[in-house]
Design a protein around this motif. Structure first.
Motif, PDB file in Angstrom:
ATOM      1  N   GLY A 286     -69.104  10.665 -16.825  1.00 63.14           N
ATOM      2  CA  GLY A 286     -67.959  10.872 -17.947  1.00 63.14           C
ATOM      3  C   GLY A 286     -68.261  12.722 -18.202  1.00 63.14           C
ATOM      4  N   ILE A 287     -70.246  12.382 -18.461  1.00 63.44           N
ATOM      5  CA  ILE A 287     -70.482  13.914 -18.884  1.00 63.44           C
ATOM      6  C   ILE A 287     -69.888  15.004 -17.957  1.00 63.44           C
ATOM      7  CG2 ILE A 287     -72.489  15.766 -20.169  1.00 63.44           C
ATOM      8  CD1 ILE A 287     -73.419  12.315 -21.249  1.00 63.44           C
ATOM      9  N   ALA A 288     -70.338  14.827 -16.404  1.00 61.62           N
ATOM     10  CA  ALA A 288     -70.351  15.866 -15.885  1.00 61.62           C
ATOM     11  C   ALA A 288     -69.448  16.307 -15.310  1.00 61.62           C
ATOM     12  CB  ALA A 288     -71.555  15.655 -14.550  1.00 61.62           C
ATOM     13  N   ALA A 289     -67.934  14.943 -15.535  1.00 60.01           N
ATOM     14  CA  ALA A 289     -66.398  15.199 -15.363  1.00 60.01           C
ATOM     15  C   ALA A 289     -66.229  16.392 -16.448  1.00 60.01           C
ATOM     16  CB  ALA A 289     -66.300  13.788 -14.493  1.00 60.01           C
ATOM     17  N   PHE A 290     -65.815  15.549 -17.547  1.00 63.86           N
ATOM     18  CA  PHE A 290     -65.011  16.200 -18.650  1.00 63.86           C
ATOM     19  C   PHE A 290     -65.747  17.366 -18.973  1.00 63.86           C
ATOM     20  CE2 PHE A 290     -63.487  16.101 -23.045  1.00 63.86           C
ATOM     21  CZ  PHE A 290     -62.127  16.151 -22.559  1.00 63.86           C
ATOM     22  N   GLY A 291     -66.976  17.700 -18.714  1.00 66.43           N
ATOM     23  CA  GLY A 291     -67.949  19.282 -19.034  1.00 66.43           C
ATOM     24  C   GLY A 291     -67.466  20.248 -18.046  1.00 66.43           C
ATOM     25  N   PHE A 295     -65.286  25.202 -18.336  1.00 65.39           N
ATOM     26  CA  PHE A 295     -65.103  26.398 -18.846  1.00 65.39           C
ATOM     27  C   PHE A 295     -64.205  26.932 -17.505  1.00 65.39           C
ATOM     28  CE2 PHE A 295     -69.319  23.920 -17.418  1.00 65.39           C
ATOM     29  CZ  PHE A 295     -70.212  25.114 -17.972  1.00 65.39           C
ATOM     30  N   LEU A 296     -62.954  26.282 -18.196  1.00 63.34           N
ATOM     31  CA  LEU A 296     -61.525  26.654 -18.006  1.00 63.34           C
ATOM     32  C   LEU A 296     -61.122  27.744 -18.667  1.00 63.34           C
ATOM     33  CD1 LEU A 296     -60.360  22.564 -16.787  1.00 63.34           C
ATOM     34  CD2 LEU A 296     -61.169  24.663 -15.516  1.00 63.34           C
ATOM     35  N   VAL A 305     -56.089  19.677 -13.325  1.00 65.16           N
ATOM     36  CA  VAL A 305     -55.771  18.714 -12.772  1.00 65.16           C
ATOM     37  C   VAL A 305     -57.259  17.357 -11.476  1.00 65.16           C
ATOM     38  CG1 VAL A 305     -55.372  17.759 -10.118  1.00 65.16           C
ATOM     39  CG2 VAL A 305     -54.251  19.297 -11.823  1.00 65.16           C
ATOM     40  N   ILE A 306     -58.773  18.145 -11.071  1.00 69.80           N
ATOM     41  CA  ILE A 306     -59.628  17.392 -10.836  1.00 69.80           C
ATOM     42  C   ILE A 306     -60.396  16.884 -12.154  1.00 69.80           C
ATOM     43  CG2 ILE A 306     -62.049  17.716  -9.795  1.00 69.80           C
ATOM     44  CD1 ILE A 306     -60.728  20.012  -8.118  1.00 69.80           C
ATOM     45  N   VAL A 307     -60.127  17.571 -13.313  1.00 67.67           N
ATOM     46  CA  VAL A 307     -61.204  17.307 -14.253  1.00 67.67           C
ATOM     47  C   VAL A 307     -60.539  16.165 -14.434  1.00 67.67           C
ATOM     48  CG1 VAL A 307     -61.496  17.977 -17.027  1.00 67.67           C
ATOM     49  CG2 VAL A 307     -62.356  19.416 -15.189  1.00 67.67           C
ATOM     50  N   SER A 311     -62.604  12.724 -15.326  1.00 66.73           N
ATOM     51  CA  SER A 311     -62.460  11.534 -16.288  1.00 66.73           C
ATOM     52  C   SER A 311     -61.881  10.861 -16.027  1.00 66.73           C
ATOM     53  CB  SER A 311     -62.316  12.510 -17.675  1.00 66.73           C
ATOM     54  OG  SER A 311     -60.659  13.439 -17.493  1.00 66.73           O
ATOM     55  N   GLY A 312     -60.180  10.771 -16.069  1.00 65.41           N
ATOM     56  CA  GLY A 312     -59.915   8.844 -16.385  1.00 65.41           C
ATOM     57  C   GLY A 312     -60.039   8.151 -15.078  1.00 65.41           C
TER      58      GLY A 312
END
Length: 411
Positions: A286-291, A295-296, A305-307, A311-312
């Motif tokens: 989750g940290i890797a995905a949402f983090g 940078f966006l 969309v990927i995030v 994260s979902g």
């Protein structure tokens, strides 16, 4: 014994009812009252914040009430579900009797109070149910329950928009459909509210004295906080940081659909390898995905969309496994579980109230402007860090707490 013979689809349907009365109301109700009655958005926000604080205070008391009514829980659930459904109809299908703002507050008070009571009864009943199931019952039940809840959020979030294609009053149609769903959910669970043989707990102290239960409540606090923070700031992030107004709805739907699709997977994997171990893996992912949201910037919608999808998917683990671990502990120290889940509900909702009262003033003080206003770059950067950075740090605390629990059931 099959899941159907264990009536687990009934638990999924009831969870869908509860979730349809939760987060989607925050999405739809304020805009509906602004559009239909011209009520100030700031006034509606103040009422919602006050109601959330009321929720925080009353949840432990509702846990006591559920405990006291455990021998008549089926009747109590039916009455509470009827109150919630009628209040939903009053909110969206009836003209306000008097001030729209007061009507808004009164109807939502009934909706939220009934919702809280039903949630506590439902999760407490799940403890009794899972203990009668073979194998890792708490994880299997959580897999059905939380998948149903996430699907309920998705359907309730998009139904008013979809009904608008065919109906002149789509929100009245939504309210009527909610009444039908409430009746179906209560009927499907009619034989499940039986716990007369469970002992009475000795009160909050039974739960709070237990070190594992205390730690799990703390984990729930720090693990729910990231969702509360990101939910509070989601619309601002998409509109201001990504400069993508109009994409909020589809992105929010993608987030919850990803969670719904992933929840059964997390439950199945946890049944094989253990709930604590898999939850720790999911938290790190989750940290890797949402983090990545850190940078966006403007125009990065497709990266977001990927995030949202990643994260979902991890949210599916949070919603499935952590309540299952808490339920497993309640089965050992407080079998009726109503008071325990009253505290659980209190902790979860406290994060939403705290997020709203702490974060929005910070952003306003930094000069963040919604709509057509121009926000200074410092305010936008603060928004990005609050939206993505703070949740990651809170998740790290939750990981450390969960790792510190040496003995915890995974059944």
């Amino acid at each position: 014994m099959t899941a159907r013979s264990q009536r687990l689809p009934s638990y999924a349907l009831f969870a869908a009812l509860l979730s349809a009365a939760g987060l989607p109301i925050y999405i739809h109700a304020p805009k509906f009252f602004v559009d239909e009655y011209g009520v100030s958005l700031a006034a509606l926000g103040a009422v919602l914040f006050g109601l959330r604080l009321l929720d925080v205070v009353q949840d432990p008391l509702l846990g006591r009430l559920s405990e006291a009514l455990r021998h008549q829980r089926g009747l109590a659930v039916g009455i509470a579900a009827a109150i919630m459904a009628m209040a939903m109809f009053g909110l969206f299908a009836l003209n306000p009797l008097g001030s729209p703002l007061i009507w808004f507050g009164a109807m939502l008070t009934l909706v939220f109070s009934a919702f809280s009571f039903l949630t506590i009864c439902f999760y407490a009943q799940g403890v009794a149910k899972a203990d009668l199931m073979p194998g890792k019952g708490h994880l299997e039940l959580a897999r059905w329950r939380e998948t149903g809840a996430l699907l309920g959020i998705c359907v309730a979030s998009v139904t008013p928009v979809g009904l608008g294609v065919w109906l002149d009053a789509p929100f009245a149609g939504f309210a009527a459909g909610f009444i039908v769903l409430a009746g179906a959910a209560v009927w499907s669970m009619r034989d499940e509210w039986r716990d007369a043989d469970l002992p009475t707990t000795t009160g909050f102290a039974t739960v709070l004295r237990d070190p594992i239960a205390r730690t799990l409540l703390l984990i729930a606090l720090f693990n729910a906080a990231p969702v509360a923070v990101s939910s509070t700031l989601f619309l601002f992030f998409v509109e201001i940081a990504l400069e993508a107004p109009g994409f909020e709805g589809p992105l929010l739907l993608l987030f919850f659909l990803s969670a719904a699709v992933a929840a059964p997977f997390w439950g199945l994997v946890a049944e094989r390898f253990g709930g604590k171990r898999i939850l720790l893996v999911a938290m790190v992912l989750g940290i890797a995905a949402f983090g990545g949201a850190l940078f966006l910037g403007p125009g990065d919608v497709w990266l977001f969309v990927i995030v949202c999808a990643a994260s979902g998917a991890v949210l599916g683990a949070d919603m499935t496994l952590l309540p299952a671990l808490f339920a497993t502990r309640m089965a050992k120290i407080s079998p009726s579980a109503a008071i325990g889940f009253g505290l659980w509900s209190f902790v979860s909702k406290f994060t939403l109230a705290l997020a709203a009262v702490a974060l929005l003033p910070l952003l306003e003080g930094a000069g963040l402007q919604s709509g057509s206003g121009e926000s200074p770059q410092e305010a936008v950067q603060l928004l990005i860090w609050l939206y993505a950075g703070v949740p990651c740090m809170l998740k790290l605390i939750a990981i450390a707490l969960l790792g510190s629990v040496k003995e915890i059931g995974d059944s």
